[in-house]
Write a protein that holds these residues in place. Sequence first.
Motif, short mmCIF file in Angstrom:
data_model
loop_
_atom_site.label_atom_id
_atom_site.label_comp_id
_atom_site.label_asym_id
_atom_site.label_seq_id
_atom_site.Cartn_x
_atom_site.Cartn_y
_atom_site.Cartn_z
N LEU A 1 -9.19 4.34 -3.91
CA LEU A 1 -9.13 3.40 -2.79
C LEU A 1 -8.41 2.12 -3.21
O LEU A 1 -8.78 1.50 -4.21
N LEU A 2 -7.40 1.74 -2.44
CA LEU A 2 -6.72 0.46 -2.64
C LEU A 2 -7.38 -0.59 -1.75
O LEU A 2 -7.73 -0.31 -0.61
N GLU B 1 -1.54 6.66 2.16
CA GLU B 1 -1.06 7.35 3.35
C GLU B 1 -1.93 7.07 4.57
O GLU B 1 -1.52 7.33 5.70
N ARG B 2 -3.13 6.53 4.35
CA ARG B 2 -4.07 6.32 5.47
C ARG B 2 -4.72 4.93 5.33
O ARG B 2 -5.93 4.83 5.15
N PRO B 3 -3.92 3.85 5.41
CA PRO B 3 -4.50 2.51 5.26
C PRO B 3 -5.25 2.08 6.52
O PRO B 3 -4.89 2.45 7.64
N ALA C 1 -6.91 3.17 1.71
CA ALA C 1 -6.61 1.76 1.44
C ALA C 1 -7.21 0.92 2.56
O ALA C 1 -7.30 1.37 3.70
N VAL C 2 -7.64 -0.30 2.22
CA VAL C 2 -8.20 -1.22 3.22
C VAL C 2 -7.64 -2.61 3.01
O VAL C 2 -7.67 -3.14 1.88
N PHE D 1 0.83 -1.21 0.00
CA PHE D 1 0.00 0.00 0.00
C PHE D 1 0.87 1.26 0.00
O PHE D 1 0.61 2.21 -0.73
N ARG D 2 1.89 1.26 0.85
CA ARG D 2 2.76 2.43 0.95
C ARG D 2 3.44 2.73 -0.38
O ARG D 2 3.49 3.89 -0.81
N ARG D 3 3.95 1.67 -1.03
CA ARG D 3 4.62 1.88 -2.31
C ARG D 3 3.66 2.37 -3.39
O ARG D 3 4.08 3.03 -4.35
N GLN D 4 2.37 2.07 -3.24
CA GLN D 4 1.37 2.51 -4.22
C GLN D 4 0.80 3.88 -3.87
O GLN D 4 -0.14 4.34 -4.51
#
Length: 232
Positions: free
Chosen positions: A168-169, A80-82, A141-142, A74-77
């Motif tokens: 949204l991831l 910032e707020r997963p 992201a979730v 998620f961070r690499r994509q």
Amino acid sequence: MVLPDLTGPNIPAISLALDGYIIVSPQRNDPVIEMLGNRQIPYACIGSDPGRGQFTSWASEDDEESCLQVMEHFRRQGAERPAILRGTSENSWNVGSERAYRAWCVGQGIEPRVHVLDESAGVAGAVKLFDQVWAQGSIDAVYAMTARHAVGLVSAAVDQGIGVPGDLLVATGSDSEAARFSRPAISAIQLNPDEVCADALDLLIERMEDRESSGPILRRARFRPRSSSLRR
């Protein structure tokens, strides 16, 4: 034999006449473990009992490491707020994943965002939850532990015109046909049931033969990124 909860009603007497048992996904302070321990019947577990930290005869995927794989993805994509969406069951899969997520958030200096939904709520439950979660405006992201919950989140987002993965991831902790055939396809942790079951059987045989435990045994699961979390 495959047996239901040994502490449940209408369990036939033969259910407690076996040589050893493998308990799948024990709950915190699981009563089945208590029963078998009191009867001095050998057992091993797939997943640990979160309330019995000294017990080592268990095998599992490394759930905490799996969670970290997803968070780093998620961070690499650009997330910032997963957030994490776990089930209500107090098993090591949920408990360990949440623990790893919270520790990762501390390391990143961000606020943990933990949501809980009963596993039986399925796709429909996650669809209902999505409005509540998205309305807070605090996630991008979730990581949904249960695949059906991930499918529900993606479905709700797409229906409302929210881009996945643009806005949204989404990823899930258990790969399945539902995740693979979702549109967009959902990134997922691919589990190792054959290897983990074989490990648990080895640990059970050790206990049946009164040998020292070689556990716990952890397998590294593979993260399979798909369209739901790939921005580039």
